[in-house]
Design an enzyme around this catalytic site. Sequence first.
Site, mmCIF file in Angstrom:
data_model
loop_
_atom_site.group_PDB
_atom_site.id
_atom_site.type_symbol
_atom_site.label_atom_id
_atom_site.label_comp_id
_atom_site.label_asym_id
_atom_site.label_seq_id
_atom_site.Cartn_x
_atom_site.Cartn_y
_atom_site.Cartn_z
ATOM 1 C CB ALA A 23 -1.027 0.048 0.978
ATOM 2 C CG ASN A 154 -5.103 -0.091 3.121
ATOM 3 O OD1 ASN A 154 -5.972 -0.446 2.388
ATOM 4 N ND2 ASN A 154 -3.954 0.784 2.543
ATOM 5 C CB SER A 182 -13.627 1.902 2.914
ATOM 6 O OG SER A 182 -13.370 0.634 4.056
ATOM 7 N N GLY A 216 -15.503 3.809 -3.231
ATOM 8 C CA GLY A 216 -15.621 3.032 -4.507
ATOM 9 C C GLY A 216 -16.127 3.445 -5.775
ATOM 10 N N GLY A 219 -17.501 7.276 -5.561
ATOM 11 C CA GLY A 219 -16.766 8.409 -5.375
ATOM 12 C C GLY A 219 -16.031 8.352 -3.966
ATOM 13 C CG ASP A 246 -2.855 1.383 -1.997
ATOM 14 O OD1 ASP A 246 -3.492 1.903 -0.727
ATOM 15 O OD2 ASP A 246 -2.469 0.305 -2.108
#
Length: 305
Positions: A23, A154, A182, A216, A219, A246
């Site tokens: 990453a 991550n 996320s 994702g 956006g 990344d």
Amino acid sequence: MVSLRSTGPLAVGGPLSMHLAGAETNVAIGLARLGHRTAWVGRVSDDELGEFVLRQLRAEGVGTDGVRRDAERPAGLMFLERRTADVTRVRYHRAGSAGSALHTDDVAAPLAAGARVLHLTGITPALSDSARAATTFAARQAAASGATVSLDVNYRAGLWSRAAARAALTPLAGYASIVIASADELDLLAEPGADEPTAVAGLLRRGVRTVLVKLGADGARAYTHDGVQQLAAVPVTAVDTVGAGDAFTAGYLSGHLDGLDLIDRLRRAVALGAFAVTAHGDWEGLPRRDELSLLTGNAAGTTLR
């Protein structure tokens, strides 16, 4: 790490292609391609695989003066199998690897040399106690020096549990100016089960200036003390989503280094994410600065002559 990619099920055999993966290296390469001066700090094996990693980084213009060759430990390996057209599975072989032996002594000198931005992920502290201590030391030292600390959660379920990740990453986020996650990772920086607004509010109260939520294909959202902005993804034909997050981070940090305002940082971030998913590999499809407008300035199927 070294990534070995298969176009079909690993169990039935077949050819593997070798790539650089990781990453943090993905972010460093993305920034270097856009003309920023970058360096990667870590450990690699003192063999042909370690040499492969270094050659790839140097070829992409990423500084490697802060890399230590470890003669006692092997390279970390990651196997990717394209199980179906829409599903890729990952298998890690990195226990006891050179990278997992990262130590505070490995990062002290590179940090002392100074940097405008220190980028960290939640992967490194998951590798070992010494790597976790080195990550915390780096974040604390960089924040004290006035550098911008960027932290991408991550989360990797194959490396540690959510409870262990929360215990390590919640205090680490206290040193960060930029947090990237996320939507399903945000509660790793807050109380278990915290919803997005609650987790974001807690981070902003702790001194984080910007919280980026990766969505994702939808956006991204960016939260600051001034409110929230959301930007749609760039519509493209996706062939490989590995490395997209990344690439998004590299685009955002590039905009930060260039002094762009928040919405333009997001535009660059989603543009790099789009480049990443249109090519196979973690970072191979990332653009140079003069290519940034390719996806937004040309219709699908365009051939430039």
